[in-house]
Design an enzyme around this catalytic site. Sequence first.
Site, PDB file in Angstrom:
ATOM      1  N   LYS A  83       0.803  -1.090  -0.126  1.00 24.22           N
ATOM      2  CA  LYS A  83      -0.042  -0.144  -0.042  1.00 24.22           C
ATOM      3  C   LYS A  83       0.762   1.159   0.028  1.00 24.22           C
ATOM      4  O   LYS A  83       0.333   2.129  -0.639  1.00 24.22           O
ATOM      5  CB  LYS A  83      -0.864   0.051   1.111  1.00 24.22           C
ATOM      6  CG  LYS A  83      -0.435   0.064   2.479  1.00 24.22           C
ATOM      7  CD  LYS A  83      -1.357  -0.018   3.745  1.00 24.22           C
ATOM      8  CE  LYS A  83      -0.611   0.225   5.022  1.00 24.22           C
ATOM      9  NZ  LYS A  83       0.009   1.053   5.131  1.00 24.22           N
ATOM     10  N   THR A  84       2.024   1.341   0.572  1.00 23.13           N
ATOM     11  CA  THR A  84       2.939   2.514   0.711  1.00 23.13           C
ATOM     12  C   THR A  84       3.380   2.942  -0.654  1.00 23.13           C
ATOM     13  O   THR A  84       3.573   3.759  -1.068  1.00 23.13           O
ATOM     14  CB  THR A  84       3.856   2.380   1.795  1.00 23.13           C
ATOM     15  OG1 THR A  84       3.391   1.947   3.178  1.00 23.13           O
ATOM     16  CG2 THR A  84       4.702   3.698   1.977  1.00 23.13           C
TER      17      THR A  84
ATOM     18  N   ASP B 203      -2.812   7.677   4.805  1.00 19.91           N
ATOM     19  CA  ASP B 203      -2.416   6.221   4.955  1.00 19.91           C
ATOM     20  C   ASP B 203      -3.123   5.722   6.336  1.00 19.91           C
ATOM     21  O   ASP B 203      -3.475   6.532   7.015  1.00 19.91           O
ATOM     22  CB  ASP B 203      -0.886   6.185   5.177  1.00 19.91           C
ATOM     23  CG  ASP B 203      -0.323   4.597   4.907  1.00 19.91           C
ATOM     24  OD1 ASP B 203      -1.117   3.960   4.419  1.00 19.91           O
ATOM     25  OD2 ASP B 203       0.922   4.717   4.992  1.00 19.91           O
ATOM     26  N   GLU B 204      -3.104   4.303   6.311  1.00 18.84           N
ATOM     27  CA  GLU B 204      -3.515   3.812   7.525  1.00 18.84           C
ATOM     28  C   GLU B 204      -5.018   4.235   8.111  1.00 18.84           C
ATOM     29  O   GLU B 204      -5.109   4.495   9.244  1.00 18.84           O
ATOM     30  CB  GLU B 204      -2.801   3.684   8.727  1.00 18.84           C
ATOM     31  CG  GLU B 204      -1.054   3.112   8.602  1.00 18.84           C
ATOM     32  CD  GLU B 204      -1.193   1.837   8.611  1.00 18.84           C
ATOM     33  OE1 GLU B 204      -2.447   1.069   8.562  1.00 18.84           O
ATOM     34  OE2 GLU B 204      -0.224   1.083   8.251  1.00 18.84           O
TER      35      GLU B 204
ATOM     36  N   GLN C 285      -7.110  -5.128   9.748  1.00 11.28           N
ATOM     37  CA  GLN C 285      -5.874  -4.695  10.706  1.00 11.28           C
ATOM     38  C   GLN C 285      -6.370  -3.384  11.503  1.00 11.28           C
ATOM     39  O   GLN C 285      -5.336  -2.856  12.190  1.00 11.28           O
ATOM     40  CB  GLN C 285      -4.631  -4.363   9.939  1.00 11.28           C
ATOM     41  CG  GLN C 285      -3.924  -5.582   9.072  1.00 11.28           C
ATOM     42  CD  GLN C 285      -2.623  -5.492   8.521  1.00 11.28           C
ATOM     43  OE1 GLN C 285      -1.687  -5.371   8.955  1.00 11.28           O
ATOM     44  NE2 GLN C 285      -2.852  -5.066   7.276  1.00 11.28           N
TER      45      GLN C 285
ATOM     46  N   ARG D 178       2.492 -11.244  10.004  1.00 14.02           N
ATOM     47  CA  ARG D 178       3.943 -11.066  10.106  1.00 14.02           C
ATOM     48  C   ARG D 178       5.031 -11.998   9.504  1.00 14.02           C
ATOM     49  O   ARG D 178       6.079 -11.896   9.238  1.00 14.02           O
ATOM     50  CB  ARG D 178       4.250 -10.701  11.703  1.00 14.02           C
ATOM     51  CG  ARG D 178       3.421  -9.765  12.307  1.00 14.02           C
ATOM     52  CD  ARG D 178       3.482  -8.366  11.672  1.00 14.02           C
ATOM     53  NE  ARG D 178       2.019  -8.450  10.879  1.00 14.02           N
ATOM     54  CZ  ARG D 178       1.845  -7.391   9.805  1.00 14.02           C
ATOM     55  NH1 ARG D 178       2.694  -6.773   9.512  1.00 14.02           N
ATOM     56  NH2 ARG D 178       0.890  -7.313   9.280  1.00 14.02           N
TER      57      ARG D 178
END
Length: 739
Positions: free
Chosen positions: A32-33, A215-216, A246, A596
């Site tokens: 996404k970044t 973002d987020e 998340q 993770r």
Amino acid sequence: MLDLNCLNETQRKAAMDTEGAVVVFAGAGSGKTRVLTHRVVYLVQEKNVYPYNILAITFTNKATSEMKERLQAMIGSSDVWVSTFHALCTKILYRHAEKIGYTSGFSIFDTSASQRIMKRVLREKRINEKKVDKYLYHISTAKNDNLNSSQYFSKIRRYKDAMEICEIFDRYEELLKENNAMDFDDLLVKCLELFQTNFDVLEYYQNRFRYIHVDEFQDTNQVQFEIVKLLSGKWGNIFVVGDDDQSIYSWRGANVSNILEFDKHFDNVKTYKLLQNYRSTENILNCANNLIKNNVSRVDKVLTTEKKGGVRVEYLYHQDEYREVDSVISTIMQLKRLYNYKNNDFAILVRQNSITRLHEINLPRANLSYKVFGGFRFFDRKEIQDIIAYLRVLANPKDSEALLRIINFPTRGIGNTTIERIINYANQKGISLFEVISNIRTIDEFSSSVKNKVSAFVNLINGFAADLHTQKFSDFVINMVKKLNLEQHYTLSGKEEDYNRWENVQEFLTHIKENFDKDGSTLEEFLHNFTLNNTDKEDDDNDFITIATMHAAKGLEFRVVFIVACEEQIVPSSRCFTEPNGLEEERRVMYVAITRAKERLYISCVNGTRMRFGRQERATPSRFIAECKGKQDAVKALLEKFGSQYQTNDYDDFSDAIPKTHTIKKIDFVPNVKIDNKPTVKSADTTQFAAGVKVRHKKYGIGTIIVTEGSGLGKTATVAFKDLGIKKFAVASAPLTLV
């Protein structure tokens, strides 16, 4: 130079869709970044948008720095405004604060300054200063939801102290304004107020920020959402990216509905889903997908990967926590030997940081270095060091560092000015601090009020010294914690982090009970053992195993991940059943932990007994394990396997089960809950007292039963009270009535 060929098809479409409202649901590890950064570059290089007109909001200073570096390298300009929400609002407020009644040089109060203001309020109202964190928690909660005191009162009016909370809220705000100051939450609230009351200021920033990126977005609270909505109101070019699966910070005010209901607040929203994961193998993603699909409040999506197959996910069951730790360590050593893994390829993830103690003790014994990410090692945590400081003073009254640490802990009204005067007097006379405080009543330089407070502390220490010589060492430490009233100190605020600190204290007492319970154990033996085992703080070669909570691990990745203590009441946490949709957030926390892992994933639990809070308790594997395995009806499977250990919890929206914990062996120890054991039997019929049922206690008010144990006259109920925490009662004799 911009190269969109490094993006997959969906990423590329999202990056090139520059006009209007766009929401990108970006699964874990889906890049996404990269999409957000390339979109900014695309705007500058292909759409000829001035960098000055672009805003990119991140959630951490680290993310801000990384994005600035990327953009500088790709477009050669630093004119794009990249910032956290708080930094953005601070800059705006410093320029326009006078428009909402502040001067441009207003102060920003950090946590300690806010606590000092709150203590002043509580002194004015003759309320115990130990409740400072409780009231600051309520005020922060209200501000995150953009509620003033009267609006917040409507939300909490069922609480018996709701009026008091809101009166304190008002007085706290008055004092902030008198000081021309804002607290950390005000930076957002006052910026929103500025925009809502000054159209000229809002219009200026609307024209400045013609293209807005966040973002987020799943972690935004109500105030942040309203700020973004206003800023994008003129041009409508708003691009948000995040992952509802998340969203794990509701306790900090995050509102997952901001991303789930984005299309209800913006017109003609275009939606993209980034589903290709670049991190994990297919087997690990299948585990994650199986788990998260059990949530109801989410956007439907299934992550895929080109890393087909992979090592299967291992589910490990152990008789107790000691065997679990041994299994983790032996597996790490075997993987290092067979596959040449390094220490920094491994992570051990936990839901509660009190779980890390045994891992931290045993990893060095196996010559495996570790670091605790996002926190302190178990024995380095403040709450543990505070208790050890008491023990150090008892062993050596001349230990001035330890004495200064505890002279006003828990708070007993001995302020910094008094402490400085004691230090100066000791230096002038060439004597120890303990000598000064032991003889303070004979020293004319100190007021009678100071003498009384310091003497009370000296009497406390002398009392502990007397107890130390008459009690077994393990019993002494447990009783010392009781006398210090640390349970109330850590649980009064109602904040999760304070509950965690109390759990750490109890875990420390478990350590004492396990290792220093024999009759010959001494204070000196403990301190000697502690010092020897806590001298090696860092590993020079920078190769270490990471130990982290599931929350702290968000944004990280490791080749091998161990998720340990996957048991009911740990994950999902027992406290989740007192919050609406709490179970769904716990499932998201577990999902974050799973994703993770890049190559290998081990999900471990105790399916026997675990020592928790000083008691040997029946440990039941988490329902999430069954869900990870892809069972269609996980709760039914648990019911079939464990029978009456699970009960339907009516409080939860989705009718999942809550475990019934059975005490196998009780140890004389400080429990994590208070047990009301009154001799008079009030009722022999206890059948209606079940998990999810609301009850009224004569003293504590209304609460919700989390779990029951036993039956008939031996039945106990663990009850969650909103402002008081969790308490345990013998149902037949406690003053409980059904609501």
